[in-house]
Design a protein around this motif. Structure first.
Motif, short mmCIF file in Angstrom:
data_model
loop_
_atom_site.label_atom_id
_atom_site.label_comp_id
_atom_site.label_asym_id
_atom_site.label_seq_id
_atom_site.Cartn_x
_atom_site.Cartn_y
_atom_site.Cartn_z
N GLY A 17 -11.44 9.87 3.28
CA GLY A 17 -12.32 10.69 4.36
C GLY A 17 -13.31 11.38 4.26
O GLY A 17 -14.83 11.47 4.60
N ASN A 43 -11.00 10.83 9.54
CA ASN A 43 -11.94 10.26 9.15
C ASN A 43 -11.38 9.07 8.60
O ASN A 43 -11.44 7.74 8.67
CB ASN A 43 -13.18 10.77 8.60
N ALA A 44 -10.49 8.96 7.72
CA ALA A 44 -10.09 8.11 6.54
C ALA A 44 -9.52 7.07 7.81
O ALA A 44 -9.00 5.41 7.87
CB ALA A 44 -8.98 7.75 5.69
#
Length: 227
Positions: free
Chosen positions: A222, A56-57
């Protein structure tokens, strides 16, 4: 247990298949973690896998990750998370039994260094020049594991394409001296996952301290990005 279907009706010989991501964890381990928060009278809204949080990050700070196949390696104290994203979706994830503690133990055995002295040197200077040959030896074993994983991805993932980059994060990254060692071993462009490039901090927060610990933040960021 949780799952996500990526693609349906993929031709495979005379049949059609679907590509599915499956995640499973022991209830006992999950309940043990939840108990820590319940004892603190905190409500848990989400349980996630660390590797997915790093993914996600990456998506947040690197738009090209949605277009190019990239890998990531989060080097923890004892375990490292390795993953591959293809068009922004995770297609390969693996935990590797390698972490910063392995490098510390290697320095202790080879050079007779004290753990406290190693930590102090890393905090102040990033490590000593004479450590390089020993650290390269440790990173070489990690690189071997990564090559095996990349080979599996190439052989078993449909539409697999060569990795165009490798993002690095985690506390163990401080010991290996950044990305140079792994880039030389893997022949893949590597770079630190600079999550703070897309984060603004409140005036009361010590941004210099955040920057110093940036390698530790991708999982936390994230998780914050989860909807």
């Amino acid at each position: 247990v949780d799952f996500q279907i990526f693609y349906k009706n993929i031709p495979r010989g005379n049949a059609k298949v679907m590509e599915t991501l499956l995640v499973a964890a022991r209830r006992s381990e999950i309940y043990e973690e939840l108990g820590l928060f319940q004892n603190a009278e905190l409500k848990v809204g989400l349980v996630d896998v660390g590797a997915f949080a790093v993914a996600n990050a990456i998506e947040a700070v690197s738009p090209t990750a949605k277009k190019e196949p990239v890998g990531f390696l989060d080097i923890g104290a004892e375990i490292s998370n390795f993953g591959i994203l293809l068009e922004g979706r995770p297609v390969f994830m693996r935990d590797i039994s390698f972490g910063g503690i392995d490098l510390v133990n290697l320095l202790r055995r080879k050079l007779g260094l004290d753990s406290g002295a190693i930590q102090a040197a890393v905090e102040q200077t990033g490590g000593a020049a004479e450590w390089k040959p020993v650290l390269e030896q440790g990173v070489a074993s990690l690189a071997t594991e990564l090559k095996v994983s990349i080979g599996y991805y190439s052989d078993h993932v449909s539409d697999a394409k060569p990795l165009q980059g490798l993002f690095l994060s985690g506390g163990g990254l401080r010991l290996i001296g950044g990305s140079v060692y792994l880039e030389q071993q893997l022949k893949i462009p590597t770079r630190r996952l600079n999550v703070l490039s897309h984060v603004s901090a409140h005036a009361r927060i010590d941004f210099a301290l955040l920057k110093k610990n940036e390698d530790l933040l991708p999982v936390a960021l994230g998780l914050c990005l989860r909807r």
